[in-house]
Design a protein around this motif. Structure first.
Motif, PDB file in Angstrom:
ATOM      1  N   LEU B  24     -21.476   2.573  24.780  1.00 32.75           N
ATOM      2  CA  LEU B  24     -21.563   1.208  25.307  1.00 32.75           C
ATOM      3  C   LEU B  24     -20.954   0.224  24.320  1.00 32.75           C
ATOM      4  O   LEU B  24     -20.241  -0.706  24.677  1.00 32.75           O
ATOM      5  N   GLN B  25     -21.250   0.465  23.032  1.00 33.09           N
ATOM      6  CA  GLN B  25     -20.758  -0.457  22.014  1.00 33.09           C
ATOM      7  C   GLN B  25     -19.281  -0.190  21.693  1.00 33.09           C
ATOM      8  O   GLN B  25     -18.497  -1.118  21.548  1.00 33.09           O
ATOM      9  N   TYR B  26     -18.946   1.077  21.540  1.00 34.45           N
ATOM     10  CA  TYR B  26     -17.570   1.461  21.222  1.00 34.45           C
ATOM     11  C   TYR B  26     -17.069   2.446  22.265  1.00 34.45           C
ATOM     12  O   TYR B  26     -17.219   3.656  22.071  1.00 34.45           O
ATOM     13  N   PRO B  27     -16.534   1.978  23.367  1.00 32.74           N
ATOM     14  CA  PRO B  27     -16.111   2.891  24.439  1.00 32.74           C
ATOM     15  C   PRO B  27     -15.172   3.966  23.911  1.00 32.74           C
ATOM     16  O   PRO B  27     -15.089   5.045  24.469  1.00 32.74           O
ATOM     17  N   GLY B  28     -14.510   3.693  22.793  1.00 26.40           N
ATOM     18  CA  GLY B  28     -13.602   4.668  22.215  1.00 26.40           C
ATOM     19  C   GLY B  28     -14.288   5.957  21.815  1.00 26.40           C
ATOM     20  O   GLY B  28     -13.641   6.984  21.621  1.00 26.40           O
ATOM     21  N   MET B  29     -15.593   5.915  21.667  1.00 26.27           N
ATOM     22  CA  MET B  29     -16.293   7.124  21.238  1.00 26.27           C
ATOM     23  C   MET B  29     -16.426   8.133  22.366  1.00 26.27           C
ATOM     24  O   MET B  29     -16.828   9.258  22.154  1.00 26.27           O
ATOM     25  N   TRP B  30     -16.137   7.696  23.576  1.00 28.48           N
ATOM     26  CA  TRP B  30     -16.205   8.623  24.703  1.00 28.48           C
ATOM     27  C   TRP B  30     -14.854   9.295  24.892  1.00 28.48           C
ATOM     28  O   TRP B  30     -14.026   8.870  25.675  1.00 28.48           O
ATOM     29  N   SER B  31     -14.585  10.313  24.112  1.00 30.78           N
ATOM     30  CA  SER B  31     -13.325  11.024  24.283  1.00 30.78           C
ATOM     31  C   SER B  31     -13.466  12.406  23.677  1.00 30.78           C
ATOM     32  O   SER B  31     -14.281  12.629  22.781  1.00 30.78           O
ATOM     33  N   THR B  32     -12.671  13.307  24.228  1.00 33.31           N
ATOM     34  CA  THR B  32     -12.744  14.666  23.687  1.00 33.31           C
ATOM     35  C   THR B  32     -12.159  14.708  22.289  1.00 33.31           C
ATOM     36  O   THR B  32     -12.419  15.640  21.546  1.00 33.31           O
ATOM     37  N   ARG B  33     -11.406  13.700  21.926  1.00 38.84           N
ATOM     38  CA  ARG B  33     -10.854  13.683  20.576  1.00 38.84           C
ATOM     39  C   ARG B  33     -11.990  13.548  19.569  1.00 38.84           C
ATOM     40  O   ARG B  33     -12.071  14.256  18.582  1.00 38.84           O
ATOM     41  N   ILE B  34     -12.895  12.615  19.885  1.00 38.16           N
ATOM     42  CA  ILE B  34     -14.058  12.432  19.016  1.00 38.16           C
ATOM     43  C   ILE B  34     -14.886  13.715  18.979  1.00 38.16           C
ATOM     44  O   ILE B  34     -15.330  14.173  17.935  1.00 38.16           O
ATOM     45  N   LEU B  35     -15.069  14.290  20.150  1.00 36.38           N
ATOM     46  CA  LEU B  35     -15.875  15.506  20.240  1.00 36.38           C
ATOM     47  C   LEU B  35     -15.262  16.621  19.397  1.00 36.38           C
ATOM     48  O   LEU B  35     -15.952  17.313  18.637  1.00 36.38           O
ATOM     49  N   GLY B  36     -13.932  16.755  19.517  1.00 37.91           N
ATOM     50  CA  GLY B  36     -13.247  17.785  18.741  1.00 37.91           C
ATOM     51  C   GLY B  36     -13.410  17.549  17.253  1.00 37.91           C
ATOM     52  O   GLY B  36     -13.705  18.475  16.490  1.00 37.91           O
ATOM     53  N   ASN B  37     -13.285  16.289  16.847  1.00 31.68           N
ATOM     54  CA  ASN B  37     -13.447  15.973  15.428  1.00 31.68           C
ATOM     55  C   ASN B  37     -14.865  16.250  14.947  1.00 31.68           C
ATOM     56  O   ASN B  37     -15.079  16.735  13.849  1.00 31.68           O
ATOM     57  N   PHE B  38     -15.808  15.898  15.803  1.00 29.28           N
ATOM     58  CA  PHE B  38     -17.222  16.208  15.565  1.00 29.28           C
ATOM     59  C   PHE B  38     -17.373  17.635  15.103  1.00 29.28           C
ATOM     60  O   PHE B  38     -17.994  17.932  14.098  1.00 29.28           O
ATOM     61  N   LEU B  39     -16.811  18.544  15.940  1.00 30.34           N
ATOM     62  CA  LEU B  39     -16.981  19.973  15.695  1.00 30.34           C
ATOM     63  C   LEU B  39     -16.267  20.375  14.409  1.00 30.34           C
ATOM     64  O   LEU B  39     -16.817  21.099  13.588  1.00 30.34           O
ATOM     65  N   THR B  40     -15.060  19.885  14.229  1.00 27.20           N
ATOM     66  CA  THR B  40     -14.287  20.255  13.042  1.00 27.20           C
ATOM     67  C   THR B  40     -14.968  19.742  11.774  1.00 27.20           C
ATOM     68  O   THR B  40     -15.149  20.477  10.811  1.00 27.20           O
ATOM     69  N   ASP B  41     -15.368  18.467  11.806  1.00 23.17           N
ATOM     70  CA  ASP B  41     -15.925  17.858  10.599  1.00 23.17           C
ATOM     71  C   ASP B  41     -17.253  18.483  10.204  1.00 23.17           C
ATOM     72  O   ASP B  41     -17.623  18.480   9.038  1.00 23.17           O
ATOM     73  N   ASN B  42     -17.995  18.973  11.183  1.00 21.23           N
ATOM     74  CA  ASN B  42     -19.318  19.490  10.869  1.00 21.23           C
ATOM     75  C   ASN B  42     -19.386  21.008  10.901  1.00 21.23           C
ATOM     76  O   ASN B  42     -20.466  21.581  10.847  1.00 21.23           O
ATOM     77  N   ALA B  43     -18.213  21.651  10.988  1.00 21.85           N
ATOM     78  CA  ALA B  43     -18.204  23.110  11.140  1.00 21.85           C
ATOM     79  C   ALA B  43     -18.960  23.787  10.009  1.00 21.85           C
ATOM     80  O   ALA B  43     -19.826  24.636  10.249  1.00 21.85           O
ATOM     81  N   PHE B  44     -18.659  23.394   8.766  1.00 25.08           N
ATOM     82  CA  PHE B  44     -19.311  24.121   7.657  1.00 25.08           C
ATOM     83  C   PHE B  44     -20.805  23.854   7.633  1.00 25.08           C
ATOM     84  O   PHE B  44     -21.606  24.750   7.393  1.00 25.08           O
ATOM     85  N   LEU B  45     -21.194  22.610   7.940  1.00 26.78           N
ATOM     86  CA  LEU B  45     -22.620  22.294   7.980  1.00 26.78           C
ATOM     87  C   LEU B  45     -23.314  23.107   9.076  1.00 26.78           C
ATOM     88  O   LEU B  45     -24.385  23.682   8.873  1.00 26.78           O
ATOM     89  N   GLY B  46     -22.682  23.172  10.245  1.00 27.61           N
ATOM     90  CA  GLY B  46     -23.274  23.895  11.362  1.00 27.61           C
ATOM     91  C   GLY B  46     -23.465  25.374  11.037  1.00 27.61           C
ATOM     92  O   GLY B  46     -24.532  25.942  11.295  1.00 27.61           O
ATOM     93  N   ILE B  47     -22.434  25.977  10.452  1.00 25.13           N
ATOM     94  CA  ILE B  47     -22.523  27.396  10.128  1.00 25.13           C
ATOM     95  C   ILE B  47     -23.656  27.648   9.134  1.00 25.13           C
ATOM     96  O   ILE B  47     -24.472  28.551   9.305  1.00 25.13           O
ATOM     97  N   ALA B  48     -23.724  26.806   8.097  1.00 19.77           N
ATOM     98  CA  ALA B  48     -24.795  26.973   7.114  1.00 19.77           C
ATOM     99  C   ALA B  48     -26.161  26.754   7.763  1.00 19.77           C
ATOM    100  O   ALA B  48     -27.138  27.445   7.456  1.00 19.77           O
ATOM    101  N   ALA B  49     -26.227  25.811   8.710  1.00 22.40           N
ATOM    102  CA  ALA B  49     -27.513  25.484   9.329  1.00 22.40           C
ATOM    103  C   ALA B  49     -28.034  26.623  10.205  1.00 22.40           C
ATOM    104  O   ALA B  49     -29.237  26.772  10.386  1.00 22.40           O
ATOM    105  N   VAL B  50     -27.125  27.437  10.749  1.00 24.03           N
ATOM    106  CA  VAL B  50     -27.592  28.594  11.519  1.00 24.03           C
ATOM    107  C   VAL B  50     -28.378  29.529  10.602  1.00 24.03           C
ATOM    108  O   VAL B  50     -29.466  30.000  10.937  1.00 24.03           O
ATOM    109  N   GLY B  51     -27.830  29.759   9.405  1.00 24.60           N
ATOM    110  CA  GLY B  51     -28.558  30.591   8.439  1.00 24.60           C
ATOM    111  C   GLY B  51     -29.906  29.980   8.092  1.00 24.60           C
ATOM    112  O   GLY B  51     -30.928  30.658   8.077  1.00 24.60           O
ATOM    113  N   ALA B  52     -29.893  28.656   7.856  1.00 24.48           N
ATOM    114  CA  ALA B  52     -31.135  27.973   7.495  1.00 24.48           C
ATOM    115  C   ALA B  52     -32.165  28.084   8.615  1.00 24.48           C
ATOM    116  O   ALA B  52     -33.362  28.159   8.372  1.00 24.48           O
ATOM    117  N   THR B  53     -31.690  28.120   9.870  1.00 23.80           N
ATOM    118  CA  THR B  53     -32.619  28.235  10.990  1.00 23.80           C
ATOM    119  C   THR B  53     -33.414  29.543  10.886  1.00 23.80           C
ATOM    120  O   THR B  53     -34.643  29.548  11.019  1.00 23.80           O
TER     121      THR B  53
END
Ligand SMILES: Nc1ncnc2c1ncn2[C@@H]1O[C@H](COP(=O)(O)OP(=O)(O)O)[C@@H](O)[C@H]1O
Ligand SMILES: [Mg+2]
Lengths: 526, 326
Positions: B24-53
Motif C-alpha cells: 500500500l505504501q510502496y506499490p513497487g514492492m509488489w513484484s516478482t523482482r522483489i520476491l526473487g531478490n528476497f529469496l536470493t538475499d536470504n538464501a544463506f540465512l534460510g539454509i542455515a535456519a533449516v538446520g537450526a529448526t
C-alpha cells in the motif's frame, strides 16, 4: 564375579552357551546373579529371575525393593554391575532398550510418559515405522493404529496429540505399543495403576491371549487380587534381595504378604485400627463454598485432630474440592472462616500462610520436582512460607531433610538424590515431608496411597493416624474404602460434584459408604 | 484448528498483512523482482535456519552456525583461489568437513552430557578462530564456475529472477520438511525434544540421532557458507556474524517452540521471509537505519514467544478440563 560386561555389538548375541538352568526347555529369559549399585546404595544384590514361555510371572515387592531396576537391567536401559542375562539360552548384552525391543522384549516402564508432544500413531510406532520408498507410510500406520487400539476397545483420533488424552488412555497406548513389540517377552511395570476396572479387565484378557500364544509376561502390581487372578508364578524381592520364587498354587495371601513385608498382614491391620475419640475444637468452617462448573457449594466444618475421609467415584468432584480448599482454583461463592475469622483463598500461597498443606493426586505431574534433590523437595514449601529473604543455609536444610528422611523412613541413597529416582511410595513420603516441614495445621491428601505397595501403604496410613493424634486436621481423598474406614473420624461422600452425605461413628463402614455413593444411581434410574 | 498450528498461522497472517501494508505504501514492492531478490538475499540465512529448526525441535541449540558459515566460505576461497581446486571439489571437501564438525559436537553433547549451549559455543569460537588463522582478510573468488552459477536463473513472470541459490534454499526447505515429517529420523528429532528419557526407553537411538542433528545443522551451515561465498564472490572469516541468532529468531517466529518438541520447517521459511520483508521495507524507505531491522525482529520475537505461551497454557488448561470431565 569376574564376568566381562563390556557392551557387545548392537543387539549382539554372544557365544552360544548351553542352557544353564537345565532341563526346562521352555525357559525364555534368565537373569542370574544380577547386582546393581547406585553410589553406595545397593539396589539389587545377586537377584535371579527365570521366565518361562506361556506364563504370567508376577514380580512383587515393596516400593524400593528393586523391581523397576531389575526390569531396566533386563531391557538394557541400565547396565548391571555383575550378572548375566540370556534369552533362549543365548547370552545377551543389551546396552540400549532398542536392542531389547529388537530381540522381542516389549516393555511398559513404570514411569511411562511416552511422548506427549507426538501423535498417538507416533507413540505406537516410533522406532519401527513402516516405510515406503524410504518415507514413513502414514496411511498404513493409521490403519494399523486403529486395528491395534480396537483390541482394547479404544476408538480415538489416532492423529491427535497424546497429551490430549487422559492418563488411562495413555497407559493403554503404552501397553498396546509394548504388546506389539513383544515377540517373546512382555514386561508390564505397574500397568494398572491408572486404569479402571473395565480397562483392567481388557488388559487381562489380552495378557491371557498372549500367554496362550506362548509369551512370557512379567507383571508388576501392588494389587494382590490381580496377582492371584492372573499370574502363574510369583517372584518376590525385598530390599534388593530375592526372597523367593513360587508357583501361585503354593501360596496364599498371608504367606505372600509375609514374603513381601517380612511380617504378617494381621500385624499390619492391627496397627490400622481407628480410634474413636471425638475430635476437639472446630478449626475452620467452609460455608456454601463452591465454584460454578467445578464443585457445587458445600458446608463443612473441620476440627483439630480429625481425619475427614472423602469418598466418591472418579470424577465426582473430590479432587476439585481439594483444589478449591487449597486455593488452586478460587471459590466464586461461599466463605471460609478460620477460628472465627473470614479468610479468602485466592492462591495457594494464601492457603500455605494459613498453615495448609496439599499432596496432589498425580504426584508426577503436580507434586514433585523430579530433578531436584530429596532435600530441596522437602525444603521448598517451608522456604516459600518463610519467604525467600530468610534463606535456610545448606546445613539447616540438610538437618531438616535428614530429620524427615528418618522420621518417615524415606528410602533414598542420600538426601541429594534427585527425587525422580525414588520409588512411588518414597516420593509420596517426600511430598508429605515437605508439608510437615511447614508445621501445618491442616493437610489435604489426594489419593496418598495410589500406586504404592502394601508396605508403604500401611506406613502412610499409620502416619495419617499419627498426625491426627498430634492435633492436625486432615482431609484424605481415597478410592480405597477399607483404608478410609480405618482412619477417618468422619466420611463425606461426593457425587456429581456435590457433597451428598456425611457419615460418622458407626456409619463409617464400607457398605454404608458404598450405599451413599450409589444412592444417586438409584435416583437417576427413576 | 490444532492449537499447535496457531503460531504458524499467526506468522503467515502477519506476513501477508505486513506485505499488504508495505505494498500500500510502496506499490513497487509488489513484484516478482522483489520476491526473487528476497529469496536470493536470504538464501544463506534460510539454509542455515533449516538446520537450526531441527536443532531447536530436538530441544537443543546451535550457536556455531554463523562461525561455520564463515569458516566454510574461507576454506572454499582458500581451496579455489589459493590452491586452484575446482569449486565443485572444494564444495565436497567443505560439506564433508562441516558435517564431521557437527557430528563431533553432537557426540560431545550426547556422550559427555554437556549442554548444547556450551558445546556449540565452544564450536563457534573454534570455527571462527580457524577461519581467522586461515586468513585475516577477505579472499576474493574469481573462478568462472562462480560466475556461471550466479548467472543461472529462472525468469519469473513479471521479470523477477529466481536465482540458483534462491532455488537451492527452496529445495533445502522442501527436503527439510520431508525429513522432519516423513522420515524416522524426523520423528526421532521430535521425540528427543518431547522427552529424551521416554524416547530412549521407547527405543529411539538417542546417540546417533543427536549426532545426526548437529551434523545436519553444521552441514547446512557449510552449505550456507558456500552460498554466501557465491553471493559475495569471496570468503571472509568474519562473515555471517550473529547469523545463528537471526536463524534462531526465524525458527521461533516460524512457530517452533524454543524448548523443543514442536515445530515446522515451513514456518521457518515464513520467519526468514518476514525478516527479509522488514529489510526490504527499510531499503525502500531509505531514511531508516538498518538497525530498525533488528528492532522489528526483536518486537516480533517477543510477540511470538508471548503468543506461544498463551497458546500452550490454554492448551494445558483445556487438557486438564478434559481430564476432569472424563
Ligand atoms: N538411577 C538411580 N539412581 C540412584 N538410585 C536409584 C536409581 N534408580 C533406582 N534407585 C534406587 O534403587 C532402589 C530400587 O528402586 P526401584 O527399582 O525403583 O524399586 P521398585 O520398582 O521395586 O519400587 C530404590 O532405593 C531407588 O531409590
Ligand atoms: Mg518400581
Amino acid at each position: 564375579m569376574p564376568t566381562d560386561f563390556r557392551p557387545a555389538d548392537p543387539g549382539s548375541v554372544g557365544n552360544r552357551q548351553p542352557e544353564t538352568s537345565g532341563a526346562d526347555a521352555n525357559v525364555v529369559l534368565v537373569a542370574k546373579g544380577i547386582v546393581k549399585t547406585f553410589g553406595n546404595h545397593t539396589a539389587l544384590d545377586n537377584v535371579e529371575l527365570a521366565l518361562h514361555a506361556g506364563e504370567v510371572h508376577a514380580l512383587l515387592g515393596e516400593n524400593g525393593a528393586g523391581k523397576s531396576t531389575l526390569i531396566k537391567i533386563i531391557t538394557g536401559a541400565y547396565t548391571p554391575d555383575h550378572g548375566e542375562i540370556s534369552v533362549d539360552g543365548v547370552q545377551v548384552h543389551f546396552t540400549t532398550p532398542q536392542q531389547a525391543q529388537s530381540a522381542g522384549i516389549g516393555t511398559v516402564y513404570q514411569e511411562v510418559n511416552l511422548l506427549p508432544n507426538m501423535t498417538v500413531i507416533d507413540n505406537l510406532f516410533i522406532g519401527r515405522q513402516p516405510r515406503r520408498y524410504g518415507l514413513v507410510d502414514r496411511r498404513k500406520m493409521a490403519r494399523e493404529a486403529h486395528r491395534i487400539l480396537s483390541q482394547y476397545g479404544l476408538d480415538i483420533d489416532v492423529h491427535a496429540e497424546l497429551s490430549t488424552f487422559s492418563v488411562a488412555v495413555q497407559q493403554i497406548i503404552a501397553i498396546a505399543r509394548a504388546v506389539e513389540l513383544s515377540g517373546k517377552v512382555l514386561i508390564l511395570d505397574e500397568p494398572t495403576a491408572s486404569l479402571d476396572r473395565t480397562e483392567v479387565e481388557k488388559l487381562f484378557e489380552i495378557v491371557r491371549r498372549l500367554k496362550a500364544r506362548g509369551l512370557a509376561i512379567v507383571f508388576i502390581t501392588h494389587f494382590l487380587d490381580q496377582v492371584f487372578e492372573l499370574s502363574d508364578r510369583v517372584t518376590v524381592l525385598r530390599n534388593g534381595r530375592l526372597v523367593g520364587s513360587e508357583t501361585i498354587g503354593d501360596l496364599d495371601r498371608t504367606s505372600l504378604v509375609r514374603m513381601m513385608l517380612g511380617k504378617d498382614l494381621a500385624f499390619v491391620h492391627a496397627e490400622l485400627a481407628a480410634d474413636d475419640t471425638e475430635p476437639s475444637s472446630p478449626l475452620m468452617h467452609f460455608r456454601d463454598f463452591g465454584r460454578s462448573g467445578s464443585v457445587n457449594p458445600f458446608d463443612l466444618t473441620v476440627h483439630r485432630g480429625e481425619v475427614i475421609g472423602v469418598a466418591g467415584l472418579l470424577g465426582s468432584g473430590r479432587t476439585e474440592m481439594a483444589r478449591l480448599m487449597f486455593g488452586i482454583d478460587t471459590a466464586d461463592q461461599g466463605a471460609l472462616n478460620i477460628d472465627g475469622e473470614k479468610i479468602s483463598l485466592r492462591a495457594p500461597q494464601d492457603a500455605v500462610s494459613q498453615g495448609f498443606g496439599f499432596c496432589p493426586e498425580d504426584r508426577k505431574v503436580d507434586g514433585i520436582f523430579g530433578d531436584l534433590s530429596v532435600r530441596e523437595n522437602i525444603i521448598i514449601a517451608m522456604q516459600a512460607k518463610l519467604g525467600w529473604l530468610q534463606a535456610l543455609n545448606r546445613d539447616e536444610q540438610m538437618e531438616i531433610a535428614e530429620h524427615f528422611i528418618e522420621a518417615l523412613d524415606i528410602r533414598t541413597a542420600s538426601a541429594d538424590l534427585p527425587v525422580k529416582l525414588l520409588s512411588g511410595g518414597n516420593q509420596q513420603k517426600v511430598i508429605l515431608a515437605r508439608w510437615l516441614a511447614t508445621d501445618p495445621r491442616f493437610l489435604i491428601l489426594d489419593e496418598p496411597t495410589r500406586g504404592i505397595d502394601v508396605g508403604a501403604h500401611a506406613e502412610i496410613v499409620r502416619m495419617i493416624s499419627r498426625l491426627r493424634e498430634d492435633g492436625l486436621a486432615l482431609i484424605v481423598i481415597s478410592s480405597e474404602l477399607d483404608e478410609i474406614v480405618s482412619y477417618s473420624s468422619r466420611v463425606v461422600v461426593m457425587r456429581d460434584r456435590s457433597l451428598v452425605a456425611e457419615l460418622r461413628g458407626a456409619e463409617i463402614n464400607p457398605s454404608s459408604i458404598v450405599r451413599a455413593i450409589a444412592a444417586q444411581d438409584a435416583e437417576a434410574a427413576e | 484448528m490444532n492449537p499447535r498450528y496457531r503460531p504458524l498461522a499467526a506468522t503467515t497472517l502477519i506476513f501477508v498483512v505486513a506485505y499488504g501494508l508495505c505494498i500500500l505504501q510502496y506499490p513497487g514492492m509488489w513484484s516478482t523482482r522483489i520476491l526473487g531478490n528476497f529469496l536470493t538475499d536470504n538464501a544463506f540465512l534460510g539454509i542455515a535456519a533449516v538446520g537450526a529448526t531441527f536443532v531447536i525441535i530436538s530441544g537443543g541449540i546451535d550457536l556455531s552456525i554463523g562461525a561455520v558459515i564463515g569458516l566454510a566460505g574461507v576454506v572454499v576461497a582458500v581451496l579455489v583461489s589459493h590452491l586452484g581446486l575446482h569449486p565443485i571439489a572444494a564444495f565436497g571437501i567443505v560439506l564433508t568437513m562441516s558435517a564431521v564438525f557437527g557430528a563431533a559436537m553432537g557426540a560431545v553433547i550426547h556422550f559427555l552430557q554437556v549442554p548444547p549451549f556450551i558445546v556449540t559455543l565452544a564450536g563457534m569460537f573454534l570455527a571462527r578462530g580457524l577461519a581467522s588463522i586461515l586468513s585475516q582478510d577477505s579472499i576474493p573468488i574469481s573462478h568462472p564456475f562462480y560466475k556461471t552459477i550466479m548467472d543461472l536463473y529462472y525468469r519469473l513472470p513479471g521479470g523477477g529472477r529466481l536465482s540458483a541459490i534462491g532455488l537451492l534454499m527452496l529445495l533445502v526447505f522442501l527436503f527439510g520438511g520431508l525429513i522432519a515429517h516423513r522420515t524416522r529420523f524426523g520423528s526421532y528429532v521430535y521425540a528427543l525434544g518431547g522427552n529424551p528419557t521416554s524416547a530412549a526407553l521407547m527405543g529411539v537411538p538417542t546417540g546417533p540421532v543427536t549426532i545426526g542433528i548437529y551434523a545436519l545443522s553444521s552441514l547446512l551451515g557449510g552449505l550456507a557458507g558456500i552460498v554466501y561465498s557465491l553471493y559475495t564472490s569471496a570468503g571472509y572469516p568474519l562473515a555471517a556474524v550473529g547469523i545463528e541468532l537471526d536463524s534462531i529468531a526465524a525458527v521461533v517466529i516460524g512457530g517452533t517452540l524454543l524448548t523443543g518438541g514442536y515445530g515446522f520447517v515451513f514456518g521457518t521459511l515464513i520467519g526468514v521471509m518476514l525478516q527479509g520483508l522488514v529489510q526490504t521495507y527499510i531499503v525502500f524507505d531509505g531514511t531508516l537505519s538498518s538497525w530498525w531491522t533488528k528492532i522489528a525482529i526483536g518486537v516480533l520475537l517477543f510477540l511470538f514467544i508471548l503468543l506461544q505461551q498463551l497458546v500452550f497454557s490454554a492448551h494445558k488448561a483445556g487438557a486438564r478440563l478434559k481430564k476432569a470431565a472424563a
